[in-house]
Design an enzyme around this catalytic site. Structure first.
Site, PDB file in Angstrom:
ATOM      1  N   GLN A 132       0.826  -1.207   0.000  1.00 24.00           N
ATOM      2  CA  GLN A 132       0.000   0.000   0.000  1.00 24.00           C
ATOM      3  C   GLN A 132       0.861   1.257   0.000  1.00 24.00           C
ATOM      4  OE1 GLN A 132      -1.834   1.004   3.764  1.00 24.00           O
ATOM      5  NE2 GLN A 132      -3.761   1.512   2.777  1.00 24.00           N
ATOM      6  N   GLU A 249      -9.376  -1.567   5.226  1.00 22.71           N
ATOM      7  CA  GLU A 249      -8.118  -1.740   5.954  1.00 22.71           C
ATOM      8  C   GLU A 249      -8.372  -1.741   7.460  1.00 22.71           C
ATOM      9  OE1 GLU A 249      -5.280   1.404   5.511  1.00 22.71           O
ATOM     10  OE2 GLU A 249      -3.666   0.247   6.451  1.00 22.71           O
TER      11      GLU A 249
END
Length: 383
Positions: A132, A249
């Site tokens: 990410q 997330e």
């Protein structure tokens, strides 16, 4: 319908019993036991690969994704049964993946059909490992302040900048990355790009943590060429994708709160001091309450009824529980838990895991950010 679900449960139970290797029914001893897949996978035990491939072949690494994208095509009720049956035999997660827990939902919502068909099946089978690209040295909690740029160069972008705290960037194959494509608007000038970490101009540098491990990295982009076909969503509207992904997330990170309590129960039974026994009992109550809340959250999420800010609540409490769990484990382990290097302690697994939890209240948005979101969006308190 119930009869169909009963039959599904029986068939699932039989399949898991026949296909989940005994070694994959044991608790993780260290981070090396987790399976991440990717182009250059590392397995501490060959059964990790076998278990991931067997589950991937049925689409059960992502049971509720559509079959055409590598998923199992299961309903919410069937997915819940699969999760229950795996828990009953203590089956390990066959695949840890930021592609599954974060990028996949964003691709399903914002991706073109070509992007879905290119990336989702590889994620489901564990063939590609993602990282990410969100935080930057001067844009962590103020994420929208990011400066990594993507300049328009015709049929592609040229990306320059730096990310930080990029978990496992040095082992990832691809990155999902927030970039600035318009400097005149803070949140309205951000786009969401996907690109190969093997691209020319990408480099990484691991950051040594207090635990002695280096799962976090600095990541640098120097004139990286990214095809425009790798833009996810619309140009300058990447903030919408980013926020949607952040919810997933935070849901993923909240799962830390669902970690096992067996070692603590065992410690309590061995006769640790009464105060510690009381603390362990209180933790068990909180952990079971969190598990019930998680179950309700998942049901509401699948039904489309979950409050948009609920992942922040789950993330905050789940990470608090995880920190408490490891503090209790260290207390129950006494001086032996502080051991750092021997094979008997699996090279200080307990101590390293405890130190690793210090990042829980920072990663995925700090606890202060989560509490602000809860205050404003759930409790309706003034800003």
């Amino acid at each position: 319908m119930n009869q169909d679900l009963d039959q599904f449960r029986q068939e699932t139970r039989a399949w898991l019993e026949a296909n989940c290797p005994p070694s994959m029914r044991l608790p993780l001893r260290s981070e090396k036991d987790a399976t991440w897949g990717g182009r250059n996978p590392i397995y501490a035990h060959p059964d990790q690969k076998l278990w991931m491939e067997r589950m991937g072949a049925r689409g059960w690494t992502v049971p509720d994704w559509p079959k055409e994208y590598g998923g199992g095509g299961l309903s919410a009720a069937e997915t819940k049964i699969l999760r229950e049956e795996m828990a009953a035999i203590r089956a390990r997660n066959p695949l840890n993946s930021f592609g599954i827990s974060m990028l996949g939902p964003a691709l399903l919502k914002y991706g073109t059909e070509e992007q879905k068909l290119e990336h989702l099946p590889k994620i489901a089978r564990g063939e590609i490992r993602w990282c990410q690209g969100y935080s930057e040295p001067n844009a962590g909690s103020d994420l929208a302040g990011l400066q990594t740029s993507a300049e328009d160069a015709g049929d592609h972008f040229i990306v320059n900048g730096q990310k930080v705290w990029t978990s496992y960037a040095d082992q990832a194959d691809w990155i999902f990355c927030l970039v600035r494509t318009d400097k005149t608007s803070k949140q309205g000038g951000i786009s969401f790009l996907l690109f190969d970490m093997a691209s020319e101009g990408v480099s990484t540098k691991p950051i040594l943590l207090i635990s002695g491990n280096s799962p976090f990295c600095e990541t640098f982009f120097d004139d990286v060429k990214v095809p425009k076909s790798n833009l996810l969503g619309e140009l300058n509207k990447g903030w919408d994708v980013a926020k949607y992904l952040l919810g997933h997330e935070r849901e993923m990170i909240s799962n830390m709160g669902a970690g096992g309590i067996d070692p603590l129960v065992e410690a309590a039974r061995k006769g640790v001091d009464p105060i510690l026994r009381g603390q362990i009992a209180l933790f068990q109550v909180r952990a079971r309450a969190f598990a019930a809340m998680s179950e309700r959250f998942i049901d509401e999420l699948k039904a489309g009824r979950a409050h948009p800010a609920q992942p922040s609540m789950m993330k905050y409490y789940g990470t608090e529980l995880n920190k408490i769990r490891h503090e209790l484990l260290m207390a129950a382990g006494g001086s032996d838990a502080l051991e750092w290097e021997s094979e008997a302690s699996i090279h200080g697994a307990a101590a390293r895991a405890w130190l690793r939890t210090k990042a829980n209240s920072i990663e995925g948005g700090t606890s202060e950010i989560q509490l602000n979101i809860i205050a404003k969006r759930i409790l309706d308190l003034p800003s």
